[in-house]
Design an enzyme around this catalytic site. Structure first.
Site, PDB file in Angstrom:
ATOM      1  N   HIS A  45       0.830  -1.200   0.000  1.00 18.51           N
ATOM      2  CA  HIS A  45       0.000   0.000   0.000  1.00 18.51           C
ATOM      3  C   HIS A  45       0.865   1.251   0.000  1.00 18.51           C
ATOM      4  O   HIS A  45       1.991   1.243   0.493  1.00 18.51           O
ATOM      5  CB  HIS A  45      -0.953   0.024   1.199  1.00 18.51           C
ATOM      6  CG  HIS A  45      -0.275  -0.161   2.522  1.00 18.51           C
ATOM      7  ND1 HIS A  45       0.088  -1.402   2.993  1.00 18.51           N
ATOM      8  CD2 HIS A  45       0.124   0.728   3.466  1.00 18.51           C
ATOM      9  CE1 HIS A  45       0.672  -1.276   4.172  1.00 18.51           C
ATOM     10  NE2 HIS A  45       0.715   0.018   4.480  1.00 18.51           N
ATOM     11  N   HIS A  84       0.799   5.260   1.251  1.00 17.56           N
ATOM     12  CA  HIS A  84       0.154   6.288   2.076  1.00 17.56           C
ATOM     13  C   HIS A  84       0.304   7.641   1.373  1.00 17.56           C
ATOM     14  O   HIS A  84       1.377   7.946   0.849  1.00 17.56           O
ATOM     15  CB  HIS A  84       0.874   6.449   3.423  1.00 17.56           C
ATOM     16  CG  HIS A  84       0.846   5.273   4.327  1.00 17.56           C
ATOM     17  ND1 HIS A  84       0.012   5.204   5.420  1.00 17.56           N
ATOM     18  CD2 HIS A  84       1.574   4.134   4.349  1.00 17.56           C
ATOM     19  CE1 HIS A  84       0.234   4.065   6.072  1.00 17.56           C
ATOM     20  NE2 HIS A  84       1.178   3.399   5.445  1.00 17.56           N
TER      21      HIS A  84
HETATM   22  P1  5GP Z   1       1.677   0.322   7.421  1.00 21.71           P
HETATM   23  O1  5GP Z   1       2.275   0.608   8.785  1.00 21.71           O
HETATM   24  O2  5GP Z   1       1.464  -1.151   7.199  1.00 21.71           O
HETATM   25  O3  5GP Z   1       2.437   0.998   6.314  1.00 21.71           O
HETATM   26  O4  5GP Z   1       0.276   1.051   7.450  1.00 21.71           O
HETATM   27  C1  5GP Z   1      -0.945   0.375   7.568  1.00 21.71           C
HETATM   28  C2  5GP Z   1      -2.025   1.417   7.696  1.00 21.71           C
HETATM   29  O5  5GP Z   1      -3.267   0.776   7.548  1.00 21.71           O
HETATM   30  C3  5GP Z   1      -2.036   2.139   9.041  1.00 21.71           C
HETATM   31  O6  5GP Z   1      -1.831   3.526   8.835  1.00 21.71           O
HETATM   32  C4  5GP Z   1      -3.410   1.823   9.609  1.00 21.71           C
HETATM   33  O7  5GP Z   1      -4.008   2.922  10.271  1.00 21.71           O
HETATM   34  C5  5GP Z   1      -4.193   1.411   8.381  1.00 21.71           C
HETATM   35  N1  5GP Z   1      -5.242   0.449   8.659  1.00 21.71           N
HETATM   36  C6  5GP Z   1      -5.118  -0.697   9.371  1.00 21.71           C
HETATM   37  N2  5GP Z   1      -6.295  -1.337   9.432  1.00 21.71           N
HETATM   38  C7  5GP Z   1      -7.169  -0.594   8.718  1.00 21.71           C
HETATM   39  C8  5GP Z   1      -8.569  -0.747   8.417  1.00 21.71           C
HETATM   40  O8  5GP Z   1      -9.240  -1.703   8.802  1.00 21.71           O
HETATM   41  N3  5GP Z   1      -9.145   0.217   7.653  1.00 21.71           N
HETATM   42  C9  5GP Z   1      -8.424   1.290   7.189  1.00 21.71           C
HETATM   43  N4  5GP Z   1      -9.084   2.192   6.459  1.00 21.71           N
HETATM   44  N5  5GP Z   1      -7.131   1.459   7.467  1.00 21.71           N
HETATM   45  C10 5GP Z   1      -6.502   0.530   8.216  1.00 21.71           C
END
Ligand code: 5GP
Ligand code: ZN
Length: 140
Positions: A102, A104
Site C-alpha cells: 500500500h 500512504h
Molecule cells: P503500514 O504501517 O502497514 O504501512 O500502514 C498500515 C495502515 O493501515 C495504518 O496507517 C493503519 O491505520 C491502516 N489500517 C489498518 N487497518 C485498517 C482498516 O481496517 N481500515 C483502514 N481504512 N485502514 C486501516
C-alpha cells in the site's frame, strides 16, 4: 493469490470490512486510513494481494503508479495541504504493519508536528561506486 484470509485490506477489497472509499478501478482501491496522521490521509492498494513492492507485477504497478499524481493532486486540492508525503513501507523492519502492499498519502501543513528521523550518512572512498554497481547488477 488474490484474497488472503487474514489480510485486513483483502477483507476491505471483498467488502467484508467497510472503508471510506476515495476511488477504485479494475486494479486499484483507494480509501481513507482508519488512523490518520492528518485529515485526508489516504491509502492506495492493489485489489489483488501482494505483500510488498517487489512482488507487484508490472501491469498492476503501472495502474497504481498512474494514480499517484492523480490522488496527490486531489489531496492537495481537497485538504488545502501545502504538500504531502507518499510513504510506502516494505517489511516489519520498515514499519509495515499490514502485509498487503500500500501507498500512504499524508497531507502536510506547516507545524503539523509530523516528521521522521533522517540521519544522513556518507560513504567512505569507493563504497558508493561499489554499492551502486552491486544494485545495478542485481536488477532483473
Ligand atoms: P503500514 O504501517 O502497514 O504501512 O500502514 C498500515 C495502515 O493501515 C495504518 O496507517 C493503519 O491505520 C491502516 N489500517 C489498518 N487497518 C485498517 C482498516 O481496517 N481500515 C483502514 N481504512 N485502514 C486501516
Ligand atoms: Zn491482502
Amino acid at each position: 493469490m488474490s484474497i488472503v484470509d487474514d489480510c485486513v485490506f483483502c477483507k476491505i477489497v471483498a467488502g467484508e470490512i467497510p472503508c471510506t472509499k476515495v476511488f477504485e478501478d479494475e486494479f486499484c482501491l483507494s480509501f481513507l486510513d482508519i488512523g490518520p496522521l492528518a485529515e485526508g490521509h489516504t491509502l492506495l492498494i492493489p485489489k489483488i494481494h501482494y505483500g510488498q513492492l517487489p512482488d507487484v507485477p508490472t501491469e498492476t504497478m503501472t495502474a497504481l503508479a498512474t494514480q499517484l499524481p492523480r490522488i496527490g493532486r486531489a489531496i492537495l486540492k481537497a485538504t488545502g495541504a501545502e504538500g504531502f508525503n507518499v510513504l510506502q513501507n516494505n517489511g516489519r523492519i520498515a514499519g509495515q504493519v499490514v502485509p498487503h502492499v500500500h501507498f500512504h498519502f499524508i497531507p502536510r501543513k506547516a507545524e503539523d508536528g509530523l516528521g521522521y528521523r533522517w540521519q544522513a550518512g556518507s560513504y567512505p572512498a569507493g563504497r558508493a561506486d561499489e554499492i551502486a554497481r552491486c544494485i545495478a547488477e542485481s536488477l532483473d
